[in-house]
Design an enzyme around this catalytic site. Structure first.
Site, PDB file in Angstrom:
ATOM      1  CB  SER A 154     -29.872 -37.417  64.837  1.00 60.84           C
ATOM      2  OG  SER A 154     -28.518 -37.156  65.110  1.00 60.84           O
ATOM      3  CE1 TYR A 160     -29.816 -34.104  60.491  1.00 63.59           C
ATOM      4  CE2 TYR A 160     -28.179 -34.552  62.180  1.00 63.59           C
ATOM      5  CZ  TYR A 160     -29.078 -35.003  61.248  1.00 63.59           C
ATOM      6  OH  TYR A 160     -29.252 -36.360  61.051  1.00 63.59           O
TER       7      TYR A 160
HETATM    8  P1  NAD Z   1     -29.258 -39.905  52.608  1.00 61.85           P
HETATM    9  O1  NAD Z   1     -28.763 -38.560  52.208  1.00 61.85           O
HETATM   10  O2  NAD Z   1     -28.499 -41.127  52.185  1.00 61.85           O
HETATM   11  O3  NAD Z   1     -30.760 -40.100  52.122  1.00 61.85           O
HETATM   12  C1  NAD Z   1     -31.716 -39.104  52.192  1.00 61.85           C
HETATM   13  C2  NAD Z   1     -32.713 -39.352  51.066  1.00 61.85           C
HETATM   14  O4  NAD Z   1     -33.764 -38.401  51.227  1.00 61.85           O
HETATM   15  C3  NAD Z   1     -32.116 -39.148  49.675  1.00 61.85           C
HETATM   16  O5  NAD Z   1     -32.415 -40.266  48.856  1.00 61.85           O
HETATM   17  C4  NAD Z   1     -32.809 -37.894  49.164  1.00 61.85           C
HETATM   18  O6  NAD Z   1     -33.048 -37.894  47.754  1.00 61.85           O
HETATM   19  C5  NAD Z   1     -34.109 -37.916  49.944  1.00 61.85           C
HETATM   20  N1  NAD Z   1     -34.705 -36.591  50.089  1.00 61.85           N
HETATM   21  C6  NAD Z   1     -34.079 -35.420  50.348  1.00 61.85           C
HETATM   22  N2  NAD Z   1     -34.969 -34.417  50.387  1.00 61.85           N
HETATM   23  C7  NAD Z   1     -36.185 -34.969  50.159  1.00 61.85           C
HETATM   24  C8  NAD Z   1     -37.491 -34.435  50.063  1.00 61.85           C
HETATM   25  N3  NAD Z   1     -37.722 -33.135  50.191  1.00 61.85           N
HETATM   26  N4  NAD Z   1     -38.510 -35.279  49.787  1.00 61.85           N
HETATM   27  C9  NAD Z   1     -38.282 -36.607  49.631  1.00 61.85           C
HETATM   28  N5  NAD Z   1     -37.061 -37.160  49.699  1.00 61.85           N
HETATM   29  C10 NAD Z   1     -36.020 -36.344  49.959  1.00 61.85           C
HETATM   30  O7  NAD Z   1     -29.451 -39.813  54.182  1.00 61.85           O
HETATM   31  P2  NAD Z   1     -29.219 -40.854  55.341  1.00 61.85           P
HETATM   32  O8  NAD Z   1     -27.884 -40.574  55.918  1.00 61.85           O
HETATM   33  O9  NAD Z   1     -29.565 -42.223  54.926  1.00 61.85           O
HETATM   34  O10 NAD Z   1     -30.267 -40.309  56.407  1.00 61.85           O
HETATM   35  C11 NAD Z   1     -31.585 -40.786  56.543  1.00 61.85           C
HETATM   36  C12 NAD Z   1     -32.161 -40.229  57.835  1.00 61.85           C
HETATM   37  O11 NAD Z   1     -31.346 -40.636  58.951  1.00 61.85           O
HETATM   38  C13 NAD Z   1     -32.191 -38.701  57.888  1.00 61.85           C
HETATM   39  O12 NAD Z   1     -33.344 -38.286  58.565  1.00 61.85           O
HETATM   40  C14 NAD Z   1     -30.958 -38.362  58.702  1.00 61.85           C
HETATM   41  O13 NAD Z   1     -31.073 -37.106  59.302  1.00 61.85           O
HETATM   42  C15 NAD Z   1     -30.964 -39.505  59.704  1.00 61.85           C
HETATM   43  N6  NAD Z   1     -29.709 -39.784  60.380  1.00 61.85           N
HETATM   44  C16 NAD Z   1     -28.553 -39.999  59.686  1.00 61.85           C
HETATM   45  C17 NAD Z   1     -27.384 -40.289  60.394  1.00 61.85           C
HETATM   46  C18 NAD Z   1     -26.096 -40.526  59.698  1.00 61.85           C
HETATM   47  O14 NAD Z   1     -25.062 -40.668  60.392  1.00 61.85           O
HETATM   48  N7  NAD Z   1     -26.096 -40.600  58.390  1.00 61.85           N
HETATM   49  C19 NAD Z   1     -27.398 -40.360  61.778  1.00 61.85           C
HETATM   50  C20 NAD Z   1     -28.585 -40.138  62.453  1.00 61.85           C
HETATM   51  C21 NAD Z   1     -29.720 -39.866  61.733  1.00 61.85           C
END
Ligand code: NAD
Length: 280
Positions: A163, A176
């Site tokens: 991130s 985070y």
């Molecule tokens: P999201 O919440 O849409 O998806 C996360 C998924 O992970 C969900 O389907 C959830 O059920 C699953 N999950 C949660 N705990 C779990 C576990 N213990 N085992 C297996 N699956 C599990 O999240 P997102 O926004 O698509 O984020 C995906 C990645 O991108 C993450 O690592 C997040 O930190 C990173 N990220 C997100 C952003 C943003 O702006 N959304 C920015 C930078 C990085």
């Protein structure tokens, strides 16, 4: 020579039912990769796998497991072996923040000494544990379980999802930010450790997307408008908008393809210019 060499490879995408990783899985499927949608939520994982099979005609399965439970991942690996054989690609996508590890105020000021609840002092250790576990150990443990296949094949690619917070922490989200910084550090460490095995390890650091994990901070629940924090992100992003999940997929395909065989241990920002911008 000019071949991505992705057809019929087997990819496990953790958090594969989520906003970012379901899109990443689809982009791999579009290149002929067999995809394993690994997620805590079995129904959502199965739904993504069905969608992929229909849309791309490539094989896909949903597998329920927790990235924090090694036994459940080993069980998942057995299922994957039965269905597809050895694993070539791992995307460590499961991750996220928690309100319990988020301060209410951005900065403390001198008047907060009587009201520490919303500051650093009110952060919950359990919240830190949860966020560190999910983002850091949730990258570490699946790498341990699934890269054993890559060692056997003397080839493989691991992509960690970091991130913007990993470079410079955003206010409020101390756990985070630190956990994602640990993901960057671990990406470099594992890349060096695996450098003679044929396994490459890299990370993608997305800018800001509107997703389930950050909606509570960026969108006003009542009005649906951007919060002041949501507005600040737009102001800090030279392109003046949020990232779409599809915009991360070019970097993913670049990193997993054989055309990048000499690329390991890097973290690539995909951020609309956020990390380049001083704000002035
Ligand atoms: P999201 O919440 O849409 O998806 C996360 C998924 O992970 C969900 O389907 C959830 O059920 C699953 N999950 C949660 N705990 C779990 C576990 N213990 N085992 C297996 N699956 C599990 O999240 P997102 O926004 O698509 O984020 C995906 C990645 O991108 C993450 O690592 C997040 O930190 C990173 N990220 C997100 C952003 C943003 O702006 N959304 C920015 C930078 C990085």
């Amino acid at each position: 020579m000019n071949d991505l060499n992705l057809r019929d490879k087997v990819a496990v995408i953790t958090g594969g039912a989520g906003v970012i990783c379901s899109t990443m899985a689809k982009s791999l499927a579009a290149q002929g990769v067999k995809t394993v949608i690994l997620d805590l939520n079995p129904e959502a994982a199965a739904a993504v796998a069905d969608e992929i099979k229909k849309a791309f005609g490539t094989d896909s399965i949903g597998v329920s497991a927790s990235v924090l439970d090694k036994a459940s991942l080993e069980l998942a690996r057995e299922k994957i072996h039965d269905k597809f054989g050895l694993i070539d690609i791992l995307v460590n996508g499961a991750g996220g923040n928690s309100p319990a590890a988020t301060t209410k105020v951005e900065k403390m000021d001198g008047d907060d000494s009587e009201n520490l609840e919303g500051t650093f002092f009110g952060l919950q250790i359990e919240g830190f544990d949860r966020v560190f576990d999910l983002n850091f150990k949730g990258t570490l443990i699946p790498s341990m379980v699934f890269a054993t296949d890559m060692v056997k094949k003397k080839a493989g690619v691991i992509i960690n999802i970091s991130s913007m917070n990993s470079y410079r922490p955003l206010t409020k989200i101390a756990a985070y930010s630190a956990a994602k910084a640990a993901v960057n550090n671990f990406t470099q460490w594992l890349a060096v450790h695996f450098s003679k095995t044929g396994i490459r390890v890299n990370a993608i650091a997305p800018g800001f997307l509107l997703t389930n994990q950050n909606r509570f901070l960026l969108i006003d629940e009542k009005t649906g408008d951007l919060t002041p924090r949501g507005r600040k992100i737009i102001n800090g992003t030279p392109m003046e908008r949020y990232c779409m999940p599809e915009e991360l997929t070019g970097t993913l395909i670049y990193l997993v393809s054989d055309l990048s065989k000499f690329v390991t241990g890097i973290v690539i920002p995909v951020d609309g210019g956020f990390s380049a911008y001083s704000g002035v």
